[in-house]
Design a protein around this motif. Structure first.
Motif, PDB file in Angstrom:
ATOM      1  N   ASP A 261       9.734   4.483  -2.151  1.00  0.00           N
ATOM      2  CA  ASP A 261       8.707   3.966  -3.053  1.00  0.00           C
ATOM      3  C   ASP A 261       8.025   2.738  -2.423  1.00  0.00           C
ATOM      4  N   ALA A 262       8.849   1.836  -1.838  1.00  0.00           N
ATOM      5  CA  ALA A 262       8.300   0.631  -1.200  1.00  0.00           C
ATOM      6  C   ALA A 262       7.424   1.034  -0.006  1.00  0.00           C
ATOM      7  N   LEU A 263       7.839   2.071   0.714  1.00  0.00           N
ATOM      8  CA  LEU A 263       7.075   2.525   1.877  1.00  0.00           C
ATOM      9  C   LEU A 263       5.696   3.028   1.438  1.00  0.00           C
ATOM     10  N   ALA A 264       5.688   3.830   0.384  1.00  0.00           N
ATOM     11  CA  ALA A 264       4.413   4.369  -0.119  1.00  0.00           C
ATOM     12  C   ALA A 264       3.515   3.224  -0.596  1.00  0.00           C
ATOM     13  N   LYS A 265       4.120   2.218  -1.224  1.00  0.00           N
ATOM     14  CA  LYS A 265       3.309   1.082  -1.710  1.00  0.00           C
ATOM     15  C   LYS A 265       2.737   0.286  -0.537  1.00  0.00           C
ATOM     16  N   ALA A 266       3.550   0.083   0.505  1.00  0.00           N
ATOM     17  CA  ALA A 266       3.057  -0.660   1.684  1.00  0.00           C
ATOM     18  C   ALA A 266       1.866   0.077   2.288  1.00  0.00           C
TER      19      ALA A 266
END
Ligand code: PLP
Length: 390
Positions: A261-266
């Protein structure tokens, strides 16, 4: 309204280029500009890139937009070289950026959007680092990168990290430190990685010269060590030096996380920043790099060209180090430093004198471009240095 603008200082290195160009002396030496040069003083297009460009001309059938992330084939083709063949691909995603500069800009701006307010960095550094951090509005905290005897100052980094708070960012050069040439040793990276993890800071790793120090794998040691230890980091990568593509502006921004999820947000934040800044990165150079990396023969040719560049710079460094002591300058550290640059401990007067008396052009910081020295001018340079540093 434009009257209200405050004038900005001219770029010192561009001013130096102008001075060098205007100097009529045939034996002048340009150690200012940060590009690789052959023993003939040229900065040629790599043969592997020429071949890829020919192929691109023959096969490209559209120049329609790709989107703010650019050529994702390029971005993914680089991953094994940067992160290692065995790296867990689910942890990393990236996007193309206009050069390493665009990638640093994306990394710092994504960090700011993630709530980071402060960034720590060793100095001296590439001057644009501070400019970018200031432009984006993070508080910049600095610590000395190098000890007086020309080694990487691990104690200074440790002291800075002890003061840093969880949620700060730390910007580190992956290899071939600009401007000092002083890299952390592998043993030092082994200590740095767990400290970054323990402090809960976000590492931003700038890898702009992979392959120009000790080799493609060796130059990635620190980055890979850090990524194996911390949960999250951002990476700014440049292909402008190791593929000789400077003006084509080829770079990539990567985020590494332990959470999809953090990767997609970055990535979605990176894409929004890119859209509002340059909309889409320039395609040509990145497409040429992708074609090189997709073709085993071209990859081999590119790596051989890179080896040749590194060997030439090693020869220059060995020759400079062999001079041992030139006037007041201890030359030995130049032999163990890496990449395109080193810094000589000269004062402003000496830098002016070596330019005016001997036609040797170097940055006001004492930074020299190692690749500006050749078989034909290195002896003259050593003599000139001995004269002004007597
Ligand atoms: N990072 C460092 C440390 C550099 O020295 C440079 C260029 O000099 C860059 C990033 C950016 O390189 P470019 O934007 O030319 O790809």
């Amino acid at each position: 309204m434009l009257e209200n603008l405050a004038p900005q200082p001219a770029d010192a290195l561009l001013a130096l280029i102008k001075l060098h160009n205007a100097d009529p002396r045939a034996d002048k030496i340009d150690l200012g500009v940060g590009v690789y040069r052959t023993s003939d003083g040229a900065t040629p297009v790599f043969a592997a890139i020429k071949a890829a460009e020919k192929r691109l001309l023959d096969t490209q059938d559209s120049k329609a937009y790709l989107g703010p992330e650019g050529d994702m084939g390029f971005v993914h083709a680089l991953i094994p070289y940067v992160f290692g063949a065995d790296f867990d691909r689910s942890r990393v995603e990236g996007m193309q950026a206009p050069g390493g500069t665009g990638a640093v800009r994306l990394a710092v701006e994504v960090a700011k959007r993630a709530g980071i307010k402060r960034l720590w960095m060793g100095t001296p550094s590439w001057p644009n680092h501070a400019q970018i951090v200031n432009a984006i509005g993070l508080e910049l905290k600095t610590f000395p990168h190098m000890t007086a005897d020309g080694a990487a100052d691990l104690d200074a980094l440790k002291a800075a990290l002890a003061q840093a708070e969880a949620g700060d960012a730390v910007l580190l050069h992956g290899c071939c430190h600009n401007p000092t040439g002083v890299d952390y040793t592998n043993a030092q990276w082994d200590e740095i990685a767990p400290l970054l993890q323990a402090q809960g800071v976000l590492p931003i790793l700038d890898l702009a010269y992979q392959g120009l120090g000790a080799g493609m794998e060796a130059d990635a040691y620190g980055l890979r060590k850090v990524l194996a230890t911390v949960p999250e980091a951002l990476v700014a990568y440049s292909c402008d030096k190791n593929f000789g593509l400077y003006r084509d502006r080829v770079g990539a921004f990567y985020a590494v996380t332990s959470d999809a999820d953090a990767l997609a947000k970055a990535m979605s934040n990176g894409a929004t920043i890119a859209r509002a800044s340059w909309s889409m990165p320039p395609d040509h150079g990145a497409a040429a790099v992708r074609l090189v990396l997709e073709d085993a023969e071209l990859t081999k040719l590119w790596l051989a060209e890179l080896d040749e560049m590194r060997d030439r710079m090693r020869w220059v460094r060995d020759r400079l180090a062999a001079a041992q002591q030139v006037g007041t300058v201890n030359m030995a550290p130049l032999g163990t430093q890496h990449g395109l640059f080193s810094m000589l401990p000269l004062n402003g007067e000496q830098i002016l004198a070596i330019r005016e008396k001997h036609g040797v052009y170097m940055a006001g910081s004492g930074r020299i471009n190692i690749a500006g020295l050749t078989n034909g001018n290195i002896e003259k340079f050593i003599e000139a240095l001995g004269d002004v540093a007597a």
